[in-house]
Structures are given as structure tokens and as C-alpha cells.
Enzyme design. Sequence first.
Site, PDB file in Angstrom:
ATOM      1  N   ILE A  13       0.803  -1.228   0.000  1.00  0.00           N
ATOM      2  CA  ILE A  13       0.000   0.000   0.000  1.00  0.00           C
ATOM      3  C   ILE A  13       0.837   1.279   0.000  1.00  0.00           C
ATOM      4  CG2 ILE A  13      -2.354  -0.402   0.891  1.00  0.00           C
ATOM      5  CD1 ILE A  13      -0.775   0.259   3.684  1.00  0.00           C
ATOM      6  N   HIS A  26       8.009 -11.510   4.277  1.00  0.00           N
ATOM      7  CA  HIS A  26       7.453 -11.016   3.022  1.00  0.00           C
ATOM      8  C   HIS A  26       8.572 -10.709   2.037  1.00  0.00           C
ATOM      9  CE1 HIS A  26       7.874  -7.686   5.879  1.00  0.00           C
ATOM     10  NE2 HIS A  26       8.128  -6.887   4.864  1.00  0.00           N
TER      11      HIS A  26
HETATM   12  P1  AMP Z   1       9.037  -3.854   6.029  1.00  0.00           P
HETATM   13  O1  AMP Z   1       8.724  -4.802   7.179  1.00  0.00           O
HETATM   14  O2  AMP Z   1       9.941  -2.748   6.418  1.00  0.00           O
HETATM   15  O3  AMP Z   1       9.455  -4.597   4.771  1.00  0.00           O
HETATM   16  O4  AMP Z   1       7.695  -3.084   5.667  1.00  0.00           O
HETATM   17  C1  AMP Z   1       6.471  -3.696   5.477  1.00  0.00           C
HETATM   18  C2  AMP Z   1       5.890  -3.331   4.138  1.00  0.00           C
HETATM   19  O5  AMP Z   1       4.519  -3.698   4.197  1.00  0.00           O
HETATM   20  C3  AMP Z   1       5.928  -1.842   3.781  1.00  0.00           C
HETATM   21  O6  AMP Z   1       6.423  -1.704   2.449  1.00  0.00           O
HETATM   22  C4  AMP Z   1       4.481  -1.389   3.908  1.00  0.00           C
HETATM   23  O7  AMP Z   1       4.134  -0.384   2.970  1.00  0.00           O
HETATM   24  C5  AMP Z   1       3.718  -2.683   3.649  1.00  0.00           C
HETATM   25  N1  AMP Z   1       2.421  -2.761   4.300  1.00  0.00           N
HETATM   26  C6  AMP Z   1       2.138  -2.514   5.589  1.00  0.00           C
HETATM   27  N2  AMP Z   1       0.832  -2.709   5.833  1.00  0.00           N
HETATM   28  C7  AMP Z   1       0.266  -3.082   4.663  1.00  0.00           C
HETATM   29  C8  AMP Z   1      -1.064  -3.424   4.269  1.00  0.00           C
HETATM   30  N3  AMP Z   1      -2.088  -3.399   5.118  1.00  0.00           N
HETATM   31  N4  AMP Z   1      -1.286  -3.759   2.965  1.00  0.00           N
HETATM   32  C9  AMP Z   1      -0.253  -3.768   2.081  1.00  0.00           C
HETATM   33  N5  AMP Z   1       1.021  -3.470   2.404  1.00  0.00           N
HETATM   34  C10 AMP Z   1       1.285  -3.126   3.673  1.00  0.00           C
END
Ligand code: AMP
Length: 129
Positions: free
Chosen positions: A29, A92
Site C-alpha cells: 500500500i 514477506h
Molecule cells: P518492512 O517490514 O519494512 O518490509 O515493511 C512492510 C511493508 O509492508 C511496507 O512496504 C508497507 O508499505 C507494507 N504494508 C504494511 N501494511 C500493509 C497493508 N495493510 N497492505 C499492504 N502493504 C502493507
Amino acid sequence: MSIFTKIINGEIPCYKVAENDDYIAFLDINPNAKGHTLVVPKKEENKIFDLSKEEYLALMDFSYQVAEALEKAVPCNRVGLSVIGLEVPHVHVHLIPINNMADMQFMKKEKLTDDEFTALAERIAEKFQ
Ligand code: AMP
């Protein structure tokens, strides 16, 4: 429970791109670039190397299929892959259609409307097989 487990359970919405029994892929997002996708194991684990080797390889196999769909659906120079970040403690894989190195730096962000996210996810999902 992680925010990604809530997405997997359908408690919060996402722009879904692909899914099978063990993995789901949805649009980030807060994307670095259009089509920035997260590939997530449904089994909640914190870190990628907490996964068994089999789970890790299966995640990469699913990510490969999603990346193929991204390359077909989103004009880009190539699809970058990164496992990075400390924000969400649920494994992820970031798949990012990139045109330059800045697209992999998690600094420059794209703004998309709800309609744009929806259309993009549908376009990628169509190419996923
Ligand atoms: P990181 O753990 O630093 O890789 O960050 C988590 C990633 O998940 C970031 O790029 C956020 O933009 C993304 N993110 C967090 N919440 C959501 C959500 N509800 N839907 C989609 N992406 C998300």
C-alpha cells in the site's frame, strides 16, 4: 497476530494479485513503484530464515510465478526482489517493477488511488497462472 495474518484471514482488505494454499501476493500500500507486490507465507513466521528450506524454496517458487505475471502486466526495466525491513514481523518478499536503482531504495514512494490499485491488481492477477 501480524497485519498480514489479518489480511490472510480476510479481516482487513488487500489488493490481491495471487494466492494458493500456502502463499498470498498483494500490492504494497506504500509502493516504491507501480506494481510493488508483497509475497507472504500464510503461516506466520517472523524472519525468512526461520522458514524451513522447503518452505523457503516454495516461497521463492511462488514469488517467481508472481514476478513473471508482474513482468507481463507492468512496463518496467526488470522486477527487483528484496527481503528487507523491520516493520512487519511476518516474512514477506518485496517484488518491485523497477526502472532505476532508486526504485529499490524504499525512499521514493508512489501515490495511487484506490481505483488505480484495484485496476493494477486485476491486471497482474490476469497474467498470473
Ligand atoms: P518492512 O517490514 O519494512 O518490509 O515493511 C512492510 C511493508 O509492508 C511496507 O512496504 C508497507 O508499505 C507494507 N504494508 C504494511 N501494511 C500493509 C497493508 N495493510 N497492505 C499492504 N502493504 C502493507
